[in-house]
Motif scaffolding. Structure first.
Motif, PDB file in Angstrom:
ATOM      1  N   VAL A  16       0.845  -1.182   0.000  1.00  0.00           N
ATOM      2  CA  VAL A  16       0.000   0.000   0.000  1.00  0.00           C
ATOM      3  C   VAL A  16       0.886   1.238   0.000  1.00  0.00           C
ATOM      4  CG1 VAL A  16      -0.236  -0.089   2.549  1.00  0.00           C
ATOM      5  CG2 VAL A  16      -1.835   1.275   1.192  1.00  0.00           C
ATOM      6  N   LEU A  17       0.564   2.191  -0.854  1.00  0.00           N
ATOM      7  CA  LEU A  17       1.243   3.481  -0.888  1.00  0.00           C
ATOM      8  C   LEU A  17       0.334   4.516  -0.256  1.00  0.00           C
ATOM      9  CD1 LEU A  17       3.277   5.109  -3.724  1.00  0.00           C
ATOM     10  CD2 LEU A  17       1.377   6.379  -2.715  1.00  0.00           C
ATOM     11  N   ILE A  18       0.871   5.271   0.687  1.00  0.00           N
ATOM     12  CA  ILE A  18       0.105   6.287   1.400  1.00  0.00           C
ATOM     13  C   ILE A  18       0.795   7.628   1.221  1.00  0.00           C
ATOM     14  CG2 ILE A  18      -0.923   6.958   3.599  1.00  0.00           C
ATOM     15  CD1 ILE A  18      -0.548   4.092   4.577  1.00  0.00           C
ATOM     16  N   GLY A  37       0.059  -5.949   8.763  1.00  0.00           N
ATOM     17  CA  GLY A  37       0.780  -6.871   7.910  1.00  0.00           C
ATOM     18  C   GLY A  37       1.049  -6.409   6.501  1.00  0.00           C
ATOM     19  N   TRP A  38       0.706  -5.174   6.179  1.00  0.00           N
ATOM     20  CA  TRP A  38       0.947  -4.641   4.843  1.00  0.00           C
ATOM     21  C   TRP A  38       2.382  -4.127   4.715  1.00  0.00           C
ATOM     22  CZ3 TRP A  38      -2.752  -3.774   0.791  1.00  0.00           C
ATOM     23  CH2 TRP A  38      -4.015  -4.299   1.064  1.00  0.00           C
ATOM     24  N   GLN A  39       2.925  -4.204   3.525  1.00  0.00           N
ATOM     25  CA  GLN A  39       4.158  -3.495   3.197  1.00  0.00           C
ATOM     26  C   GLN A  39       3.759  -2.065   2.870  1.00  0.00           C
ATOM     27  OE1 GLN A  39       7.774  -4.075   2.914  1.00  0.00           O
ATOM     28  NE2 GLN A  39       7.362  -1.863   2.912  1.00  0.00           N
ATOM     29  N   VAL A  40       4.146  -1.145   3.711  1.00  0.00           N
ATOM     30  CA  VAL A  40       3.698   0.238   3.590  1.00  0.00           C
ATOM     31  C   VAL A  40       4.786   1.091   2.950  1.00  0.00           C
ATOM     32  CG1 VAL A  40       2.897   2.291   4.822  1.00  0.00           C
ATOM     33  CG2 VAL A  40       2.227   0.002   5.624  1.00  0.00           C
ATOM     34  N   VAL A  41       4.426   1.721   1.840  1.00  0.00           N
ATOM     35  CA  VAL A  41       5.274   2.746   1.235  1.00  0.00           C
ATOM     36  C   VAL A  41       4.703   4.079   1.714  1.00  0.00           C
ATOM     37  CG1 VAL A  41       6.186   3.753  -0.871  1.00  0.00           C
ATOM     38  CG2 VAL A  41       5.748   1.282  -0.751  1.00  0.00           C
ATOM     39  N   ALA A  42       5.370   4.683   2.677  1.00  0.00           N
ATOM     40  CA  ALA A  42       4.903   5.919   3.299  1.00  0.00           C
ATOM     41  C   ALA A  42       5.588   7.088   2.608  1.00  0.00           C
ATOM     42  CB  ALA A  42       5.231   5.916   4.793  1.00  0.00           C
ATOM     43  N   ASP A  87      10.671  -1.993  -7.219  1.00  0.00           N
ATOM     44  CA  ASP A  87      11.244  -2.545  -5.991  1.00  0.00           C
ATOM     45  C   ASP A  87      10.366  -3.618  -5.346  1.00  0.00           C
ATOM     46  OD1 ASP A  87      13.354  -0.837  -6.373  1.00  0.00           O
ATOM     47  OD2 ASP A  87      12.675   0.653  -4.911  1.00  0.00           O
ATOM     48  N   HIS A  88       9.048  -3.464  -5.449  1.00  0.00           N
ATOM     49  CA  HIS A  88       8.138  -4.385  -4.769  1.00  0.00           C
ATOM     50  C   HIS A  88       7.371  -5.296  -5.721  1.00  0.00           C
ATOM     51  CE1 HIS A  88       8.812  -2.558  -0.837  1.00  0.00           C
ATOM     52  NE2 HIS A  88       8.660  -1.369  -1.389  1.00  0.00           N
ATOM     53  N   GLY A  89       7.325  -4.934  -6.974  1.00  0.00           N
ATOM     54  CA  GLY A  89       6.702  -5.799  -7.971  1.00  0.00           C
ATOM     55  C   GLY A  89       5.202  -5.697  -8.084  1.00  0.00           C
ATOM     56  N   ARG A  90       4.571  -4.885  -7.242  1.00  0.00           N
ATOM     57  CA  ARG A  90       3.110  -4.799  -7.254  1.00  0.00           C
ATOM     58  C   ARG A  90       2.656  -3.581  -6.453  1.00  0.00           C
ATOM     59  NH1 ARG A  90       0.877  -9.922  -5.330  1.00  0.00           N
ATOM     60  NH2 ARG A  90      -1.075  -8.805  -4.940  1.00  0.00           N
ATOM     61  N   LEU A  91       1.406  -3.231  -6.658  1.00  0.00           N
ATOM     62  CA  LEU A  91       0.773  -2.192  -5.859  1.00  0.00           C
ATOM     63  C   LEU A  91      -0.671  -2.607  -5.651  1.00  0.00           C
ATOM     64  CD1 LEU A  91       0.979   0.593  -4.483  1.00  0.00           C
ATOM     65  CD2 LEU A  91       0.331   1.631  -6.670  1.00  0.00           C
ATOM     66  N   LEU A 133      -3.655   3.656 -11.101  1.00  0.00           N
ATOM     67  CA  LEU A 133      -4.768   2.814 -11.546  1.00  0.00           C
ATOM     68  C   LEU A 133      -4.351   1.605 -12.393  1.00  0.00           C
ATOM     69  CD1 LEU A 133      -7.712   5.304 -12.134  1.00  0.00           C
ATOM     70  CD2 LEU A 133      -7.785   3.202 -10.770  1.00  0.00           C
ATOM     71  N   PRO A 134      -3.412   1.731 -13.337  1.00  0.00           N
ATOM     72  CA  PRO A 134      -3.038   0.528 -14.094  1.00  0.00           C
ATOM     73  C   PRO A 134      -2.515  -0.595 -13.199  1.00  0.00           C
ATOM     74  CG  PRO A 134      -2.178   2.494 -15.160  1.00  0.00           C
ATOM     75  CD  PRO A 134      -2.697   2.923 -13.820  1.00  0.00           C
ATOM     76  N   HIS A 135      -1.796  -0.216 -12.154  1.00  0.00           N
ATOM     77  CA  HIS A 135      -1.225  -1.209 -11.240  1.00  0.00           C
ATOM     78  C   HIS A 135      -2.290  -1.765 -10.300  1.00  0.00           C
ATOM     79  CE1 HIS A 135       2.511   0.171 -12.903  1.00  0.00           C
ATOM     80  NE2 HIS A 135       2.232   1.400 -12.515  1.00  0.00           N
ATOM     81  N   LEU A 136      -3.255  -0.932  -9.918  1.00  0.00           N
ATOM     82  CA  LEU A 136      -4.359  -1.417  -9.089  1.00  0.00           C
ATOM     83  C   LEU A 136      -5.272  -2.343  -9.890  1.00  0.00           C
ATOM     84  CD1 LEU A 136      -5.290   1.869  -7.164  1.00  0.00           C
ATOM     85  CD2 LEU A 136      -3.854  -0.028  -6.374  1.00  0.00           C
ATOM     86  N   ARG A 137      -5.433  -2.079 -11.170  1.00  0.00           N
ATOM     87  CA  ARG A 137      -6.201  -3.008 -12.010  1.00  0.00           C
ATOM     88  C   ARG A 137      -5.522  -4.375 -12.054  1.00  0.00           C
ATOM     89  NH1 ARG A 137      -6.056  -2.431 -16.904  1.00  0.00           N
ATOM     90  NH2 ARG A 137      -4.924  -0.502 -17.337  1.00  0.00           N
ATOM     91  N   ALA A 138      -4.205  -4.368 -12.088  1.00  0.00           N
ATOM     92  CA  ALA A 138      -3.468  -5.632 -12.193  1.00  0.00           C
ATOM     93  C   ALA A 138      -3.617  -6.489 -10.945  1.00  0.00           C
ATOM     94  CB  ALA A 138      -1.988  -5.349 -12.467  1.00  0.00           C
ATOM     95  N   THR A 139      -3.855  -5.866  -9.802  1.00  0.00           N
ATOM     96  CA  THR A 139      -3.936  -6.612  -8.547  1.00  0.00           C
ATOM     97  C   THR A 139      -5.347  -6.700  -7.981  1.00  0.00           C
ATOM     98  OG1 THR A 139      -3.438  -4.591  -7.284  1.00  0.00           O
ATOM     99  CG2 THR A 139      -1.563  -6.024  -7.869  1.00  0.00           C
ATOM    100  N   GLY A 140      -6.319  -6.096  -8.671  1.00  0.00           N
ATOM    101  CA  GLY A 140      -7.659  -6.026  -8.087  1.00  0.00           C
ATOM    102  C   GLY A 140      -7.624  -5.220  -6.811  1.00  0.00           C
TER     103      GLY A 140
END
Length: 296
Positions: A16-18, A37-42, A87-91, A133-140
């Motif tokens: 999650v990016l905040i 338990g989330w990997q947080v990108v702050a 770096d993380h491979g997903r969002l 949005l493109p990355h959120l579409r990829a992960t639902g």
């Protein structure tokens, strides 16, 4: 609030990016998401202001990936999100929290000042959301935006701020069914008063503002007396309490589109959402700027 946490990460952490995590709700949400338990990108505009964030994370025993992101700079937004993917491979989720308070009324400020408020509080949200949005579409994934009760109820001397928050709410409400068709959940979180944040976030000398308000001085003082008392009083939440609603949007199995952070916020926004002719809202907020009743 729902206590469902079906979206909690299992196995490799979801990312999650905040935005806007240097203080307040953003800081509290970053720590809470890390604890869940989330990997947080702050992210924050000025990494030199990350001391409080680092301290809170250390005290909570969570590790945060702290990065620079300036929401009004499209190049900064693109670079930050591309780096997260590299770096993380997903969002899996974005929480749009960055924003700025503003105090003023139209006759006493320039249209350029109003545009600046819109740039930070509205277009900054769009910059981040579009890039993600493109990355959120990829992960639902999930697109969550912290707005305000001021995104539902217009408030005196907050014309520009409320206009920006109204715009965010309208944009996200319109986007939500479109994004849902492609697997992305959209929510807005509406805080009410959060202790200590009103005066601190404005970054202005309130007495100087009153002195410069001209014919609006008495009206502005009445508004500020009421509002400062509310933000320092019993109806105000702590940033952690407000962040729990953000965590609900992040983790609940099926989060609502609109989530208030407290019973007070639910009652306040409910005034508007059931006010078909506008009289209830104007009757309420008109009282905020009226001269106090004489004693006796």
């Amino acid at each position: 609030m729902s206590s469902q946490v079906a979206h909690q990460p299992s196995g490799p952490s979801k990312v999650v990016l905040i935005t806007g995590t240097s203080s307040g709700i953003g800081l509290a949400a970053a720590v809470a998401a890390g604890q869940a338990g989330w990997q947080v990108v702050a992210t924050l505009r000025d990494p030199a202001r990350a001391h409080a964030l680092r301290t809170a994370a250390a005290e909570a025993g969570v590790e945060l990936d702290i990065r620079r992101l300036d929401v009004v700079d499209e190049a900064s937004v693109s670079a930050a999100i591309e780096a997260v993917i590299a770096d993380h491979g997903r969002l899996d989720a974005v929480i749009n929290n960055a924003g700025a308070g503003h105090l003023g009324t139209l006759e006493n400020e320039s249209v350029a000042e109003v545009r600046k408020v819109m740039e930070v509080n509205f277009f900054g949200v769009l910059n981040v959301s579009k890039a993600a949005l493109p990355h959120l579409r990829a992960t639902g994934g999930r697109l969550i935006t912290v707005t305000s009760v001021g995104g539902v109820v217009g408030q005196p001397f907050n014309e520009a701020y409320c206009a920006a928050k109204f715009a965010v709410e309208g944009f996200m409400e319109s986007l939500a069914p479109v994004a849902a068709r492609l697997g992305v959940s959209v929510s807005v979180v509406e805080p009410g008063a959060v202790a200590t944040e009103f005066v601190n976030n404005l970054g202005v000398d309130l007495e100087a503002e009153i002195a410069a308000a001209g014919p609006y001085a008495d009206t502005l003082r009445a508004y500020l007396d009421r509002t400062v008392a509310q933000f320092l009083g019993s109806s105000a939440q702590t940033p952690h309490e407000a962040a729990m609603a953000v965590l609900e949007a992040l983790t609940a199995d099926r989060p609502a589109f609109r989530i208030q952070t407290s019973d007070w916020a639910r009652g306040f926004t409910g005034t508007k959402l059931t006010d078909l002719d506008g009289s209830a809202v104007l009757g309420l907020t008109g009282g905020w700027v009226a001269d106090p009743a004489p004693a006796g």
